[in-house]
Design a protein around this motif. Structure first.
Motif, mmCIF file in Angstrom:
data_model
loop_
_atom_site.group_PDB
_atom_site.id
_atom_site.type_symbol
_atom_site.label_atom_id
_atom_site.label_comp_id
_atom_site.label_asym_id
_atom_site.label_seq_id
_atom_site.Cartn_x
_atom_site.Cartn_y
_atom_site.Cartn_z
ATOM 1 N N ALA A 1 138.020 87.648 24.277
ATOM 2 C CA ALA A 1 138.769 86.395 24.347
ATOM 3 C C ALA A 1 139.277 85.920 22.993
ATOM 4 O O ALA A 1 140.336 85.300 22.898
ATOM 5 N N LYS A 2 138.531 86.189 21.911
ATOM 6 C CA LYS A 2 138.896 85.639 20.610
ATOM 7 C C LYS A 2 139.260 86.694 19.563
ATOM 8 O O LYS A 2 139.518 86.362 18.415
ATOM 9 N N LYS A 3 139.290 87.957 19.956
ATOM 10 C CA LYS A 3 139.477 88.990 18.923
ATOM 11 C C LYS A 3 140.863 88.933 18.285
ATOM 12 O O LYS A 3 141.024 89.327 17.132
ATOM 13 N N ALA A 4 141.856 88.411 19.004
ATOM 14 C CA ALA A 4 143.198 88.306 18.423
ATOM 15 C C ALA A 4 143.256 87.304 17.285
ATOM 16 O O ALA A 4 144.158 87.343 16.449
ATOM 17 N N PHE A 5 142.269 86.383 17.246
ATOM 18 C CA PHE A 5 142.270 85.321 16.236
ATOM 19 C C PHE A 5 141.366 85.615 15.043
ATOM 20 O O PHE A 5 141.421 84.931 14.026
ATOM 21 N N LEU A 6 140.503 86.623 15.170
ATOM 22 C CA LEU A 6 139.436 86.815 14.177
ATOM 23 C C LEU A 6 139.977 87.089 12.778
ATOM 24 O O LEU A 6 139.492 86.523 11.793
ATOM 25 N N LYS A 7 140.977 87.947 12.673
ATOM 26 C CA LYS A 7 141.497 88.325 11.373
ATOM 27 C C LYS A 7 142.104 87.129 10.646
ATOM 28 O O LYS A 7 142.030 87.026 9.414
ATOM 29 N N ARG A 8 142.701 86.203 11.388
ATOM 30 C CA ARG A 8 143.291 85.002 10.774
ATOM 31 C C ARG A 8 142.219 84.176 10.079
ATOM 32 O O ARG A 8 142.450 83.590 9.029
ATOM 33 N N GLN A 9 141.052 84.109 10.695
ATOM 34 C CA GLN A 9 139.978 83.328 10.096
ATOM 35 C C GLN A 9 139.327 84.064 8.926
ATOM 36 O O GLN A 9 139.103 83.478 7.867
ATOM 37 N N LEU A 10 139.032 85.344 9.092
ATOM 38 C CA LEU A 10 138.251 86.077 8.094
ATOM 39 C C LEU A 10 139.072 86.525 6.893
ATOM 40 O O LEU A 10 138.547 86.600 5.781
ATOM 41 N N GLY A 11 140.325 86.849 7.127
ATOM 42 C CA GLY A 11 141.111 87.467 6.064
ATOM 43 C C GLY A 11 140.930 88.975 6.065
ATOM 44 O O GLY A 11 139.990 89.513 6.676
ATOM 45 N N GLU A 12 141.806 89.679 5.374
ATOM 46 C CA GLU A 12 141.849 91.139 5.412
ATOM 47 C C GLU A 12 140.554 91.785 4.933
ATOM 48 O O GLU A 12 140.015 92.695 5.576
ATOM 49 N N GLY A 13 140.009 91.309 3.799
ATOM 50 C CA GLY A 13 138.831 91.951 3.212
ATOM 51 C C GLY A 13 137.609 91.893 4.111
ATOM 52 O O GLY A 13 136.964 92.922 4.368
ATOM 53 N N SER A 14 137.274 90.713 4.593
ATOM 54 C CA SER A 14 136.093 90.547 5.450
ATOM 55 C C SER A 14 136.256 91.280 6.773
ATOM 56 O O SER A 14 135.314 91.883 7.300
ATOM 57 N N TYR A 15 137.468 91.216 7.310
ATOM 58 C CA TYR A 15 137.759 91.877 8.584
ATOM 59 C C TYR A 15 137.557 93.389 8.460
ATOM 60 O O TYR A 15 136.905 94.015 9.301
ATOM 61 N N GLU A 16 138.075 93.984 7.401
ATOM 62 C CA GLU A 16 137.943 95.428 7.209
ATOM 63 C C GLU A 16 136.500 95.839 6.910
ATOM 64 O O GLU A 16 136.061 96.924 7.283
ATOM 65 N N LEU A 17 135.756 94.955 6.249
ATOM 66 C CA LEU A 17 134.343 95.237 5.995
ATOM 67 C C LEU A 17 133.584 95.357 7.311
ATOM 68 O O LEU A 17 132.764 96.268 7.503
ATOM 69 N N MET A 18 133.858 94.435 8.254
ATOM 70 C CA MET A 18 133.205 94.497 9.560
ATOM 71 C C MET A 18 133.567 95.790 10.288
ATOM 72 O O MET A 18 132.702 96.446 10.877
ATOM 73 N N ARG A 19 134.824 96.149 10.249
ATOM 74 C CA ARG A 19 135.245 97.384 10.920
ATOM 75 C C ARG A 19 134.599 98.611 10.272
ATOM 76 O O ARG A 19 134.266 99.585 10.967
ATOM 77 N N SER A 20 134.382 98.569 8.961
ATOM 78 C CA SER A 20 133.735 99.685 8.266
ATOM 79 C C SER A 20 132.289 99.850 8.728
ATOM 80 O O SER A 20 131.792 100.978 8.861
ATOM 81 N N ILE A 21 131.604 98.739 8.949
ATOM 82 C CA ILE A 21 130.218 98.795 9.430
ATOM 83 C C ILE A 21 130.168 99.413 10.824
ATOM 84 O O ILE A 21 129.334 100.274 11.119
ATOM 85 N N LYS A 22 131.072 98.988 11.686
ATOM 86 C CA LYS A 22 131.151 99.561 13.028
ATOM 87 C C LYS A 22 131.421 101.058 12.956
ATOM 88 O O LYS A 22 130.777 101.864 13.650
ATOM 89 N N GLN A 23 132.362 101.455 12.108
ATOM 90 C CA GLN A 23 132.733 102.857 11.969
ATOM 91 C C GLN A 23 131.547 103.684 11.483
ATOM 92 O O GLN A 23 131.331 104.807 11.937
ATOM 93 N N ALA A 24 130.761 103.116 10.567
ATOM 94 C CA ALA A 24 129.623 103.851 10.006
ATOM 95 C C ALA A 24 128.521 104.060 11.034
ATOM 96 O O ALA A 24 127.923 105.145 11.115
ATOM 97 N N LEU A 25 128.233 103.031 11.830
ATOM 98 C CA LEU A 25 127.135 103.117 12.798
ATOM 99 C C LEU A 25 127.549 103.780 14.101
ATOM 100 O O LEU A 25 126.729 104.414 14.771
ATOM 101 N N ASP A 26 128.808 103.600 14.492
ATOM 102 C CA ASP A 26 129.268 104.100 15.786
ATOM 103 C C ASP A 26 130.613 104.802 15.616
ATOM 104 O O ASP A 26 131.648 104.311 16.087
ATOM 105 N N PRO A 27 130.646 105.936 14.919
ATOM 106 C CA PRO A 27 131.925 106.593 14.607
ATOM 107 C C PRO A 27 132.724 107.008 15.837
ATOM 108 O O PRO A 27 133.956 107.071 15.789
ATOM 109 N N GLN A 28 132.048 107.274 16.968
ATOM 110 C CA GLN A 28 132.758 107.617 18.193
ATOM 111 C C GLN A 28 133.283 106.386 18.928
ATOM 112 O O GLN A 28 134.061 106.504 19.865
#
Length: 467
Positions: free
Chosen positions: A427-454
């Motif tokens: 419901a809110k994922k389209a808005f998340l990047k606006r709040q966090l900004g590019e750096g924080s948003y990409e950091l979260m995605r990096s954590i997901k990628q590291a733990l769950d690469p598939q």
């Protein structure tokens, strides 16, 4: 009867071998109830639903799904309001409601240990039997599971004084995306050994791991509680009261409000005896030592009158207090009766911006000709603008999308957050990047990628993985 095939029959047979056939659902009529959660207008049919009894069984199911590249969505009672447990087409839903053992109440260490499927209210009820208290109280506490609360980092009415779910999690058992079973944390009050790994999974919405067991901190139960109700002809006056209470260094157990639309709906629904010509109703509660409770209650009532309350009343006893508190706790149920579809939203702003935000929501409702009832946690700035609509009316649903976009933009402009307690999910994922900004948003995605690469655990929730 129609069966839904995820990948092939061998996958289903392997699931049945792990769990037993009666705990694997594949028939269409059996899996349809697991196609949605509490979020309006979001539905998707899974391929199969399974009901493990132990963390070992969860781990075996995850390893099997990984082997077959089948996405996994974890589910409790399905009360989520951000689409966090809405399945993907053909995915495997791992439902934890049968993992409902309350393992231990440890009075010596003030902790409680439970499997993820235990109902939240049962946690507090078990603590209460030995004079203890589990403070987090989401509105769904009578039906939501503790594992879901931890995965979403749920809040509640008592959040101002006592905090949210994260503040009470001391340890969690987690199944990782590769099927590894691990325990993070312990009963120790102090523990700074290494990274605080458990905190990474709290509020991760099932995207990083599956929480199967928790150790929770519990507190001595308050000896007294006092409930009061204040009525206002303006939202500004209600907001000023909250500011005055906090400035007086009083931290109430509860500071909740309902707007005019919500008060009318609650009174029609519950017949509590509320006046329906008010612009705002504020519920105030204080708890603790009996002497302190009486002093704080008297101060809060005086501050309410001094800041424009037209009427302030105190409950004479616990039964009347429960009746007054029902005005707030019945808000969602009352609003849900008005139209076929109820969309309960969740934004939070700094307390100083509450009156501004409530007025903005009201102006958005008028601008787009929508019916919106607003209630929420005045003490911590968390608002729940609730759209009353019919999801079959596509033109009105479009106006709701536009209105929500404006509400989110104003929330961010005021220094707020797009979700205070419901989570991001779909419901809110389209808005998340606006709040966090590019750096924080990409950091979260990096954590997901590291733990769950598939990208097998709850894919597509919070954000999408990189291609």
């Amino acid at each position: 009867m129609c069966a839904v095939n995820i990948v092939d029959s061998s996958f289903i047979q392997s699931l049945q071998a792990i769990l037993s056939p009666e705990r694997v659902l594949t028939l269409l009529e059996d899996i349809v109830p697991y196609s949605f959660d509490g979020t309006a207008a979001l539905k998707q049919r899974p391929g199969a639903v399974v009901f493990p009894l132990t963390a070992v069984e969860v781990a075996e199911c995850v390893r099997l799904a990984r082997k077959h590249s089948v996405p996994v969505v974890t589910r409790g009672s399905g009360t989520g309001l951000s689409g966090g447990s809405v399945p993907l087409d053909g995915c495997l839903v791992i439902c934890l409601v049968k993992m409902d053992k309350l393992i231990e109440v440890d009075e010596k260490n003030l902790t409680l240990r439970a499997q993820s499927g235990v109902i939240t209210k049962e946690i507090d009820d078990a603590a209460a039997k030995v004079g203890l208290f589990y403070p987090p109280d989401p509105g769904s506490m009578k039906i939501s599971t503790i594992g879901g609360n931890v995965a979403e980092n749920s809040g509640g009415l008592r959040g101002l004084k006592y905090g949210v779910t994260r503040d009470y999690v001391m340890g969690i058992e987690v199944v990782l995306p590769d099927g590894t079973l691990t325990f993070l944390g312990n009963k120790c009050v102090k523990d700074v050994a290494g990274y605080s790994m458990k905190d990474l999974f709290i509020g991760s919405e099932g995207t990083l791991g599956i929480i199967t067991e928790v150790i929770l901190k519990v507190l001595p139960r308050p000896k007294a509680r006092k409930t009061m109700l204040a009525l206002y002809d303006s939202m500004d006056a209600a907001a000023k009261t909250i500011s005055a209470i906090i400035a007086a260094k009083i931290i109430p157990c509860t500071l909740e409000f309902l707007d005019r639309v919500t008060v009318q709906c609650v009174e029609d629904y519950a017949k509590i005896g509320l006046p329906t010509d008010v612009e705002a109703l504020v519920l105030m509660e204080t708890d603790g030592h009996p002497v302190v409770v009486e002093e704080e209650a008297a101060q809060m009532m005086e501050l309410a009158r001094a800041n424009g309350a037209r009427d302030v009343r105190a409950a004479a006893d616990e039964a009347e207090g429960a009746k007054l508190a029902a005005a707030r706790r019945n808000a969602f149920s009352a609003l849900a009766r008005v139209r076929p579809t109820t969309i309960l939203e969740d934004v939070t702003v700094p307390r100083s911006e509450l009156a501004t935000m409530v007025a903005f929501i009201d102006s958005v409702a008028k601008k787009h000709k929508l019916q919106i009832g607003t209630f929420g946690h005045l003490g911590d700035g968390n608002l729940h603008p609730t759209f009353l609509t019919n999801e079959r009316d596509h033109e009105e649903m479009h106006r709701i999308e536009v209105a929500l976009e404006e509400i989110v933009e104003e929330t961010i402009r005021l220094g707020g957050t797009v979700t205070g307690e419901h989570g991001v999910g779909l419901a809110k994922k389209a808005f998340l990047k606006r709040q966090l900004g590019e750096g924080s948003y990409e950091l979260m995605r990096s954590i997901k990628q590291a733990l769950d690469p598939q990208g097998l655990l709850n894919p597509g929730k919070i954000f999408d993985l990189r291609n």
